[in-house]
Design a protein around this motif. Structure first.
Motif: not given
Length: 421
Positions: A77-81, A102-105, A176-184, A381-385
């Motif tokens: 996931g990607l966000d900016a605060g 952020a990544a999950a996991p 971008a290269d860290k994302v291998e499956e899905l970016l939201l 969201d929590e990281l960027a806030k």
């Protein structure tokens, strides 16, 4: 001072008198007619919305989809605060945005990284505050300063949006290269508020074609290309959709009693059980066992027009076929909190029916489990806030560094903890 009971009672009477003039008994018919007109919806003979595959309103049991096998094991996931635009007595106006992925996991190294962008506006034409990227925090993070073009009374808006969109898009490209499956992305797929500048006042339309807004738009174009070329899906998860594009277009064809597009889709997707008992809360009749959602549509109007096949992408060169960048969307309704979300993705991602199904299944399952946005979006969201206390501290540091106080208004006196934009 609180309202006296007599005033509360009369406010209730105002509501009662308004309610007597409102009858939504026909709204289901209006919604059904609006739904029919989306196949396709044309504006001056140009199709601006049309379904991908079979047009349908669908439902899935919340308990079932929460336990469903998810197509993507790892999501990002990607966000900016932002600090929000802050003016000082020395004539400077600035904003600061920080973007995080952020990544999950969880991926702790990724979570540590930030992209900081400070935008600066001043009427002093002799100064140039532009500064290229500089690394800090042992190379995990970077920062940059951008000098905002002169835009008169729109300075707050432009200062804010350039900081937000540049931080978000640059950080996405960097990782971008860290994302291998899905970016939201937390929000729309493209910088729609910048796209809207061209249809507003002359000064904003001119600013939209200057170097930095163009760089911002190019970042999003390159981001889509990067993910399409790598075969990794990218999508935007819009938590608070506010567009009026559909209802404005539909108003010329049929009765449309809704304030915005989300209200229309909420009416289409909300399921109710019979008549509402007299005196009961409106929510009492709402069914809450299923998540409901629409099929996918292509959108080519309003703020989606620049990225349509016949749009000009605000002058940015496109390396893929123009159709690949078109915005596609679906709506998702969660009855447990009575909230409607919008999902956006480039046509290059959703033109494959299997990918559309996989993306829809993933987001339905995550919303069912999270009772809200997907986990990676929540983490980003929590990281960027930037918390209120942190904003206050940052502004004080600016005051000390500039030797100039922040410009205050009476609202700062009335609501010292408020932070609005």
């Amino acid at each position: 001072m609180t309202l006296d009971p007599i005033h509360v009672d009369n406010i209730a009477r105002i509501a009662a008198s308004i309610a007597g003039t409102v009858d939504d008994a026909d709204h289901d018919n209006y919604a059904a007619r609006a739904w029919e007109l989306l196949d396709p919806l044309s504006d001056d003979g140009r199709p601006v919305v049309e379904p991908m595959g079979e047009q349908a309103l669908q439902a899935v049991a919340i308990d079932d989809v929460a336990l469903a096998e998810r197509p993507f094991e790892t999501t990002h996931g990607l966000d900016a605060g932002t600090l929000n635009p802050t003016g000082f007595k020395n004539g400077l106006l600035l904003d600061v945005a920080q973007a995080a992925m952020a990544a999950a996991p969880t991926d702790l190294d990724l979570h540590r990284s930030r992209s900081l962008v400070s935008t600066v506006h001043t009427n002093d034409a002799t100064r140039d505050y532009n500064q290229e990227w500089q690394r800090y925090d042992d190379g995990y993070s970077r920062r940059r300063i951008i000098h905002v073009p002169e835009v008169g009374r729109h300075a707050d808006e432009v200062t804010h949006e350039l900081a937000l969109y540049l931080a978000e898009s640059s950080h996405a490209l960097e990782h971008a290269d860290k994302v291998e499956e899905l970016l939201l992305l937390d929000g729309p797929l493209y910088p729609k508020r910048v796209f809207n500048w061209e249809s507003r006042e002359t000064v904003l339309a001119e600013a939209a074609r200057e170097a930095m807004p163009q760089n911002v738009v190019e970042n999003y174009v390159r981001l889509v290309e990067t993910f399409v070329e790598r075969g990794v899906p990218i999508a935007g998860f819009v938590k608070n959709p506010t567009s009026r594009f559909l209802v404005r277009t539909l108003e010329r064809k049929t009765a449309v009693p809704w304030a915005n597009d989300a209200a229309l889709f909420t009416r289409l997707l909300e399921q109710r059980d019979g008549e509402l008992p007299e005196g009961a809360e409106p929510s009492a009749a709402r069914k809450d066992e299923d998540l409901t959602f629409t099929s996918w549509f292509v959108s080519r109007g309003s703020s989606d027009e620049p990225m349509s096949a016949d749009g000009d992408a605000m002058g940015i060169e496109r390396r893929l076929e123009p159709e690949a960048y078109e915005v596609t969307f679906c709506y998702l309704y969660d009855p447990r909190n009575d909230v409607t979300y919008k999902i956006e993705a480039p046509r290059a991602v959703t033109q494959d029916p299997e990918m559309r199904e996989a993306l829809t299944t993933q987001l339905l399952s995550e919303v069912a489990t999270q009772r809200g946005p997907p986990e990676a979006i929540d983490k980003a969201d929590e990281l960027a806030k930037i918390a209120a206390e942190e904003k206050l501290s940052i502004r004080r540091k600016f005051e000390e560094t500039f030797g100039s106080e922040r410009l205050r208004s009476y609202d700062d006196v009335r609501w010292p903890q408020a932070d609005s934009y």
